[in-house]
Scaffold this active site. Sequence first.
Site, PDB file in Angstrom:
ATOM      1  CB  CYS A  51      -1.312   3.846  -0.764  1.00  0.00           C
ATOM      2  SG  CYS A  51      -0.295   4.229   0.734  1.00  0.00           S
ATOM      3  CG  HIS A 106       3.166   1.117  -2.540  1.00  0.00           C
ATOM      4  ND1 HIS A 106       2.449   1.625  -3.422  1.00  0.00           N
ATOM      5  CD2 HIS A 106       2.987   1.379  -1.257  1.00  0.00           C
ATOM      6  CE1 HIS A 106       1.398   2.183  -2.492  1.00  0.00           C
ATOM      7  NE2 HIS A 106       1.833   1.887  -1.097  1.00  0.00           N
ATOM      8  CD  GLU A 107       3.835  -1.489   1.265  1.00  0.00           C
ATOM      9  OE1 GLU A 107       4.240  -0.707   2.213  1.00  0.00           O
ATOM     10  OE2 GLU A 107       2.994  -1.662   0.850  1.00  0.00           O
ATOM     11  CG  HIS A 128       4.963   3.941   2.468  1.00  0.00           C
ATOM     12  ND1 HIS A 128       4.195   5.074   2.506  1.00  0.00           N
ATOM     13  CD2 HIS A 128       4.206   2.819   1.786  1.00  0.00           C
ATOM     14  CE1 HIS A 128       3.158   4.936   1.813  1.00  0.00           C
ATOM     15  NE2 HIS A 128       3.138   3.619   1.541  1.00  0.00           N
TER      16      HIS A 128
HETATM   17 ZN    ZN Z   1       1.423   2.708   0.640  1.00  0.00          ZN
END
Ligand code: ZN
Length: 175
Positions: free
Chosen positions: A99, A141-142, A145
């Site tokens: 990341c 993953h995104e 966030h």
């Molecule tokens: Zn990330």
Amino acid sequence: MTLPIIQLGNPILRQKASLVENIKSDEIQKLIDDLITTVVSANGVGIAAPQVAQQYRLFIMASRPNPRYPNAPEMEPTPMLNPTIIAHSNELVKGWEGCLSVPGIRGFVPRYQYIEVEYLDRNGKHQKKQFSDFLARIFQHEYDHFDGIVYLDRLENTLDIITELEYQNRIVNNT
Ligand code: ZN
């Protein structure tokens, strides 16, 4: 313009992001352009707006082979606004992630192998797509966030963390 990326420890990274409302506004269109410039110059394969301290449900998927991810599949940088996961496999698969907000380490993270998603493109047009394997991993993953979640929160075990140097030596050079 390249934007500064905030790092783990900055409380903004742990906050919730809001829906994008004025997609065609100059502010959002410029943010999209700047996120693309930023993720490409940082050798990322994705970046979410909260990583540049903008609390919008907006991320860029930008998978391509680069020094940080030599085996990544090629795709055009694709902005996704207000994305949702509408279906997913039961199967979880573990794979290596890094990341841009957590420099220097990698983790072996379980994610859904397959997902079906919806989002608005930068013109506000509704899109529906399916992703599997590495691209599904980037999306998940995104997406995390937006909820203030980083991949470290998804690890099964701290033994699944290694340094960037060991990742490059052991994982990349052995595949
Ligand atoms: Zn990330």
